[in-house]
Design an enzyme around this catalytic site. Structure first.
Site, PDB file in Angstrom:
ATOM      1  N   TRP A   1     -11.975  -6.709  -0.799  1.00  0.00           N
ATOM      2  CA  TRP A   1     -10.901  -7.805  -1.046  1.00  0.00           C
ATOM      3  C   TRP A   1     -11.523  -9.116  -1.091  1.00  0.00           C
ATOM      4  CZ3 TRP A   1      -6.591  -6.112  -2.512  1.00  0.00           C
ATOM      5  CH2 TRP A   1      -6.158  -4.589  -2.400  1.00  0.00           C
TER       6      TRP A   1
ATOM      7  N   GLU B   1      -3.971   6.906  -2.639  1.00  0.00           N
ATOM      8  CA  GLU B   1      -3.357   5.935  -2.282  1.00  0.00           C
ATOM      9  C   GLU B   1      -3.836   4.682  -3.119  1.00  0.00           C
ATOM     10  OE1 GLU B   1      -2.839   2.890   1.771  1.00  0.00           O
ATOM     11  OE2 GLU B   1      -3.546   4.922   1.969  1.00  0.00           O
TER      12      GLU B   1
ATOM     13  N   THR C   1      -1.963  -2.687  -4.046  1.00  0.00           N
ATOM     14  CA  THR C   1      -1.714  -3.659  -5.133  1.00  0.00           C
ATOM     15  C   THR C   1      -2.892  -4.678  -4.971  1.00  0.00           C
ATOM     16  OG1 THR C   1       0.049  -4.871  -4.012  1.00  0.00           O
ATOM     17  CG2 THR C   1       0.577  -2.915  -5.461  1.00  0.00           C
TER      18      THR C   1
ATOM     19  N   ARG D   1      -6.569  -1.420  -5.440  1.00  0.00           N
ATOM     20  CA  ARG D   1      -7.552  -0.554  -4.900  1.00  0.00           C
ATOM     21  C   ARG D   1      -6.906   0.724  -4.986  1.00  0.00           C
ATOM     22  NH1 ARG D   1      -8.448   0.115   1.666  1.00  0.00           N
ATOM     23  NH2 ARG D   1     -10.041   1.758   1.682  1.00  0.00           N
TER      24      ARG D   1
ATOM     25  N   ASP E   1      -7.037   8.782   0.541  1.00  0.00           N
ATOM     26  CA  ASP E   1      -6.908   8.712   2.043  1.00  0.00           C
ATOM     27  C   ASP E   1      -6.938   9.967   2.751  1.00  0.00           C
ATOM     28  OD1 ASP E   1      -6.540   6.988   4.322  1.00  0.00           O
ATOM     29  OD2 ASP E   1      -4.426   6.495   3.943  1.00  0.00           O
TER      30      ASP E   1
ATOM     31  N   TYR F   1      -7.783   5.031  -3.890  1.00  0.00           N
ATOM     32  CA  TYR F   1      -8.708   5.488  -3.081  1.00  0.00           C
ATOM     33  C   TYR F   1      -7.951   6.851  -2.490  1.00  0.00           C
ATOM     34  CZ  TYR F   1      -6.248   2.863   0.488  1.00  0.00           C
ATOM     35  OH  TYR F   1      -5.268   2.164   1.322  1.00  0.00           O
TER      36      TYR F   1
ATOM     37  N   GLU G   1       0.826  -1.188  -0.076  1.00  0.00           N
ATOM     38  CA  GLU G   1       0.136   0.066  -0.186  1.00  0.00           C
ATOM     39  C   GLU G   1       0.761   1.367  -0.023  1.00  0.00           C
ATOM     40  OE1 GLU G   1      -2.884  -0.203   3.269  1.00  0.00           O
ATOM     41  OE2 GLU G   1      -1.941  -1.942   3.693  1.00  0.00           O
TER      42      GLU G   1
END
Length: 479
Positions: free
Chosen positions: A436, A70, A73, A60, A64, A62, A15
């Protein structure tokens, strides 16, 4: 006590939080981070009605807290695959930045969006790069974290990003090996922002909780050079695998890890003495040398079936770079890894420009600007990218692998199912919700599949769900 399962094939992910700035042609500030982030995510919000989404390569994307873009993977199961998907995240955000700059121009604002893959801004705010590793349920994360503490606080010697740090908590301004070292305060904790531990123990496996845990490492730097990222992840893979295999590791028990991590960051020789719980001392370099020697010995007997996780040959590349980095530090011949290790690349670059400009001020604005430019992900503006194109930073993977990862989910993990579902939904305009573990077709009749096995890349239930989606589309329900 049950012997932990050995994950030669291990689910893992990265991340990355990015810094964001918006400036004019001469560097003046045009928009604040919040406004710049809104422009950046405008196409995402327009398409998904959210700034927190999964995209077709199963990662993902997004916004943050603190206006930090952010990327997390997708689930990967070998090293080179993870490196490709990590860099694909940069590509996805760069594409958004180009669209944002066009939108700014249409609004009469001539400006550039800068996205920085680093961990600290110019006023000292820190943001993270988190690593995730799947481990067995029988593993107690706190115990595992304590066993890894000596490794983690000294790991910056081999994979720090380097930075120019301001005067802080009794330390003078100057070069630091790690960007995160000054911003972690505990060894192991369930918190992530309040305490900023090195390992987060929150029980959130994103998988079958009766079988798995997720080890969440939040002490590492965001790295630009592919060999540095490979060494960061690869050395941790080896450490986890050796512990699961019952391999004997050096018995280092550090007395005050959060203090020592700051000391190590300011010593490029690695000679910082680390106090153990028994009051003995070992240098940071000696700790890393001991772990590297153990990994070398372990690899000599590692036998893994072909296709099961990261090949032994690739891990040998990791250990070769690990050994070479430690040799370079001990001999203070840093040029030995001057095209491989981020902090070394940056340190040597800054020293050259200090001499060229005749400056002795570590906070010279020109040096600060070089430090930041190294981390910009724009291929034409980022200094690390420029050095890479000139052959001054080595590669670990190639551009084709990154391009493929930008377009496709990993084919060997659960991410493949998420990617196939999202890609088909996008083609058909079908309303779906994804996280997820879950794939949900929202209408006309909600249907959901739960994926608790992160290793599973084939699932008849997902095939059936996609077929249902296609049937609804043929009926014209998504027009």
């Amino acid at each position: 006590m049950t012997q932990p399962e050995i994950f030669y094939r291990r689910i893992m992910g990265i991340e990355t939080e990015y810094g964001i700035a918006c400036t004019g042609e001469t560097g003046e500030k045009r928009l604040g981070p919040d406004e710049a982030a809104r422009y950046l995510f405008r196409p995402i919000v327009a398409r998904y009605a959210s700034s927190n989404v999964f995209i077709p390569n199963a990662s993902r994307l997004y916004l943050d807290v603190g206006a930090h873009p952010e990327v997390a993977t997708a689930e990967c199961d070998h090293l080179s695959q993870l490196l490709a998907h990590d860099r694909a995240g940069d590509t996805a955000l760069h594409e958004l930045s180009l669209t944002a700059e066009e939108a700014l121009r249409r609004d009469g604002i001539e400006a550039q969006i800068h996205l920085l893959r680093n961990n600290v801004d110019t006023v000292g705010n820190s943001y993270g790069c988190h690593e995730n590793y799947l481990v067995g349920r029988e593993v107690i994360l706190k115990n595992l974290g304590n066993r890894l503490m000596a490794f983690l606080i000294t790991r910056q010697l081999i994979c720090g990003a380097g930075t120019i740090a301001r005067k802080n908590a009794g330390y003078p301004a100057g070069f630091c090996i790690s960007q995160r070292a000054d911003h972690v305060w505990e060894g192991v904790s369930s918190a992530t922002t309040r305490a900023r531990p090195m390992i987060n123990t929150r029980d959130e496996p994103h998988a079958d909780s009766s079988r798995y845990r997720r080890m969440h490492v939040i002490v590492g730097d965001s790295t630009m050079a592919e060999p540095t990222t490979a060494l960061k992840i690869g050395s941790m893979l080896l450490m986890l695998e050796m512990m699961e295999a019952g391999w004997e590791l050096p018995p280092f028990e550090v007395a005050h890890p959060s203090q020592h991590i700051r000391d190590i960051a300011r010593d490029i020789t690695g000679s910082t003495p680390i106090v153990m719980k028994d009051s003995s001392t070992v240098t940071a370099l000696e700790i890393q040398e001991a772990y590297c020697a153990a990994a070398t010995e372990y690899l000599g007997q590692r036998e893994v079936p072909e296709g099961e996780g990261t090949p032994t040959e690739e891990l040998r590349r990791v250990v070769e770079l690990w050994e070479r980095t430690l040799t370079a530090i001990r001999a203070q011949k840093l040029e030995m890894v001057g095209k491989d290790i981020d902090w070394v690349i940056k340190y040597l670059l800054l020293r050259r420009y200090e001499e060229r400009w005749g400056t002795t001020d570590p906070l010279d604005p020109r040096l600060i600007n070089l430090d930041l430019r190294y981390h910009e992900i724009h291929p034409a503006r980022g200094l690390a990218h420029l050095l890479e194109r000139r052959g001054l930073i080595h590669r670990w993977i190639d551009d084709d692998a990154i391009s493929d990862a930008r377009q496709h989910a990993p084919s060997t993990t659960r991410a493949h199912l998420r990617g196939a579902f999202l890609t088909r939904a996008q083609e058909l305009g079908a309303p779906v919700t994804v996280d997820w573990m879950r794939l949900k077709l929202d209408r006309p009749e909600p249907e959901m599949v739960e994926l608790s096995d992160p290793f599973q890349a084939v699932d008849e239930r997902v095939d059936a769900l996609i077929a249902t989606m296609e049937n609804y589309a043929q009926q014209g329900l998504y027009r």
